[in-house]
Design an enzyme around this catalytic site. Structure first.
Site, PDB file in Angstrom:
ATOM      1  N   HIS A  99       1.763  46.872 -25.326  1.00  0.00           N
ATOM      2  CA  HIS A  99       0.580  47.193 -24.543  1.00  0.00           C
ATOM      3  C   HIS A  99      -0.650  46.400 -24.980  1.00  0.00           C
ATOM      4  O   HIS A  99      -1.643  46.336 -24.250  1.00  0.00           O
ATOM      5  CB  HIS A  99       0.285  48.693 -24.615  1.00  0.00           C
ATOM      6  CG  HIS A  99      -0.256  49.252 -23.340  1.00  0.00           C
ATOM      7  ND1 HIS A  99      -1.176  48.588 -22.565  1.00  0.00           N
ATOM      8  CD2 HIS A  99      -0.006  50.421 -22.694  1.00  0.00           C
ATOM      9  CE1 HIS A  99      -1.474  49.311 -21.501  1.00  0.00           C
ATOM     10  NE2 HIS A  99      -0.775  50.428 -21.554  1.00  0.00           N
ATOM     11  N   ASP A 119      -0.530  44.625 -19.845  1.00  0.00           N
ATOM     12  CA  ASP A 119      -0.989  45.863 -19.212  1.00  0.00           C
ATOM     13  C   ASP A 119       0.086  46.370 -18.245  1.00  0.00           C
ATOM     14  O   ASP A 119       0.971  45.617 -17.818  1.00  0.00           O
ATOM     15  CB  ASP A 119      -2.294  45.612 -18.452  1.00  0.00           C
ATOM     16  CG  ASP A 119      -3.429  45.202 -19.396  1.00  0.00           C
ATOM     17  OD1 ASP A 119      -3.408  45.660 -20.556  1.00  0.00           O
ATOM     18  OD2 ASP A 119      -4.298  44.430 -18.965  1.00  0.00           O
TER      19      ASP A 119
END
Length: 539
Positions: free
Chosen positions: A512, A516
């Site tokens: 992450h 995204d």
């Protein structure tokens, strides 16, 4: 006659007086962990040698002592740790060149040992800190030549052949077949120039205390008065506490043991009643617990009556894999995205291409080969997923190099298909099968598994796993987990009509910090598009 040949005749170094002309040029040994290279220094500019890499890097020489050989007055050599370490060099256009430097020749300061070369455990991969000797292909007394294989070294990735760098004789093997956990740079063998010198190394042992000498000497130096006071205070503290512990343990049949021994026994599930103490009044010390563990007492403690078991030692590849995956799961914020893609057209295309492959003598194309191609093209569309987290920045790669997970009896390997987005399906199929076979034979070279930017793990075809979440292979930022295809009933083109379709689950594990959620979803959308319309991959 070349400079290399001149240097090998160590007893005739005086012949260099007229052959070698160099100005302000000297060699010295560069000592570092896991490095046996040398720095050739000319006019204050250092060049790393050993035939592989050159870098403009200044290295301090304060630990080096000048050693004069009286060669022309302009060319000097330096030594470290009382051993002269010149390196073989090549003669180019009448100048002293370091482009062909191969190894160091160690000149012992003992009259009993002739000139010899210490061969250290090489660093054969970026993550290698120690290695194992699988087997020696040469034995003591054998003549060796440049390019000949000395032994097979088991690294953290694979088993690699170690080649000889200079001509000579293998005088002594320090670590034999099956030697485990040898640190990079640790001496594993000795070679000499003359066959008659072999016998002199029969009882040779490398000086393992060479590096720890400095700390020992520094401790031997007079210490200021203040540290001595602190030392007295430290020694008094246990003397005050020890009687209290023993007095408190006098009641009943409680076993006497030091706090360190109790802690070590608790950590290793060792019952104190099974350990014999060697301290005062039978008190159990830390050394007693360590001796108990070293003699196999831990196995006895865990062995239940009638319970059979076997202890399987961990290979280097399994140790490294375990450490890397543990670090990945603990330090990378994983999240997962799953998509189902219909593969009917993919299976049909494979059926049309394989007869053509058979006719041309090529390897058959598998579903996994098509998945690799689809993922590579999707990465070209969504390059954010072809990246790595570098703390201060994100590195986005131009090359699409796909690692393919291969399970073997030796452990998990991930050989790489380079520039998979630019290769045809036939080429990908050929490379995957060759690399998978090398992985099973434990013969992968570093170039076969290094430099990947994205990983695919397929447990569907060979194992029938429907869907799973894979752990990211650092320093990459994503891994694609492929499940098996299954038939499902889906609505037809008209009301009340139904048809069957085969669907495959694909789960993308994302870092992450780099990818995204929307970017990961965009990649899976592109991947699904290539899987469901495979002819678009041929454009």
């Amino acid at each position: 006659m070349s400079a290399t040949q001149l240097l090998r005749r160590s007893r005739k170094l005086q012949s260099l007086h007229n052959a070698v002309g160099c100005e302000k040029f000297f060699l010295f040994r560069h000592f570092s962990s896991g490095s046996g290279s040398f720095i050739a220094k000319e006019n204050g500019v250092g060049k790393r040698t050993r035939g592989t890499r050159f870098s403009q890097h200044y290295q301090p020489t304060k630990e080096l002592e000048p050693f004069s050989l009286g060669v022309n007055g302009n060319c000097s050599w330096r030594r470290a740790s009382n051993s002269l370490t010149p390196s073989a060099a090549s003669w180019l256009n009448g100048s002293f060149s370091c482009g062909q430097v191969v190894s160091a020749r160690t000149f012992s300061n003992s009259a009993d040992l002739p000139p010899h070369q210490e061969i250290g455990m090489p660093s054969l991969s970026p993550t290698m800190t120690e290695g194992n000797i699988a087997k020696w292909l040469k034995k003591e007394g054998d003549k060796v030549s440049p390019g000949e294989v000395l032994c097979e070294v088991e690294t953290d990735k694979a088993t690699v052949e170690m080649e000889c760098m200079e001509e000579g004789y293998l005088a002594k093997i320090i670590h034999g077949d099956g030697a485990k956990e040898i640190k990079v740079g640790e001496v594993i063998a000795i070679t000499v120039e003359e066959e008659g010198d072999i016998e002199k190394f029969k009882d040779y042992k490398p000086s393992s205390s060479a590096e720890p000498v400095a700390p020992a000497e520094s401790k031997a130096q007079p210490e200021p008065s203040q540290p001595k006071v602190e030392e007295k205070k430290l020694t008094q503290a246990p003397e005050v506490k020890a009687p209290k512990i023993e007095e408190a343990s006098q009641s009943g049949d409680r076993i006497f043991a030091s706090p360190l021994a109790r802690k070590l026994a608790e950590d290793n599930n060792v019952p104190l009643s099974s350990v014999k103490g060697t301290g005062p009044d039978g008190r159990i010390l830390k050394a007693d617990i360590e001796d108990y563990l070293a003699k196999g007492g831990l196995r006895e403690a865990f062995a239940a009556p009638g319970l059979g078991y076997v202890d399987i030692p961990n290979a280097q590849i399994r140790k490294v894999t375990a450490n890397r995956l543990l670090a990945s799961k603990q330090t990378i914020p994983h999240y997962y995205l799953t998509v189902d893609a219909r593969v009917d057209k993919l299976v049909k295309l494979r059926g049309e291409l394989n007869p053509l492959q058979d006719a041309s003598g090529g390897k058959k194309i598998s579903i996994n080969d098509l998945v690799i191609k689809a993922a590579a093209l999707a990465l070209r569309k969504v390059p954010q997923c072809n990246s790595s987290w570098m703390n201060d920045f994100i590195r986005q790669y131009h090359n699409v190099n796909i690692n393919v997970a291969v399970q073997t009896e030796h452990g998990l390997f991930v050989p790489v298909i380079r520039d998979a987005d630019k290769k045809g399906l036939g080429t990908i199929a050929e490379e995957v099968k060759q690399l998978a076979q090398k992985a099973r034979d434990n013969s992968l070279k570093p170039a076969d598994y290094e430099g990947g930017t994205f990983t695919i793990s397929n447990l569907g075809g060979p194992f029938g796993i429907k869907q799973f979440c894979a752990i990211i292979n650092p320093p990459q930022s994503a891994i694609l987990a492929i499940g098996s295809a299954e038939k499902r009933v889906i609505p037809g083109s008209a009301d009340g009509l139904y048809e069957f379709g085969s669907f495959m689950s694909a789960t993308l594990s994302c870092d992450h910090r780099v990818i995204d959620g929307a970017i990961g979803a965009e990649f899976l959308k592109a991947f699904k598009g290539y899987i469901e319309n495979p002819t678009s991959m041929l454009l």
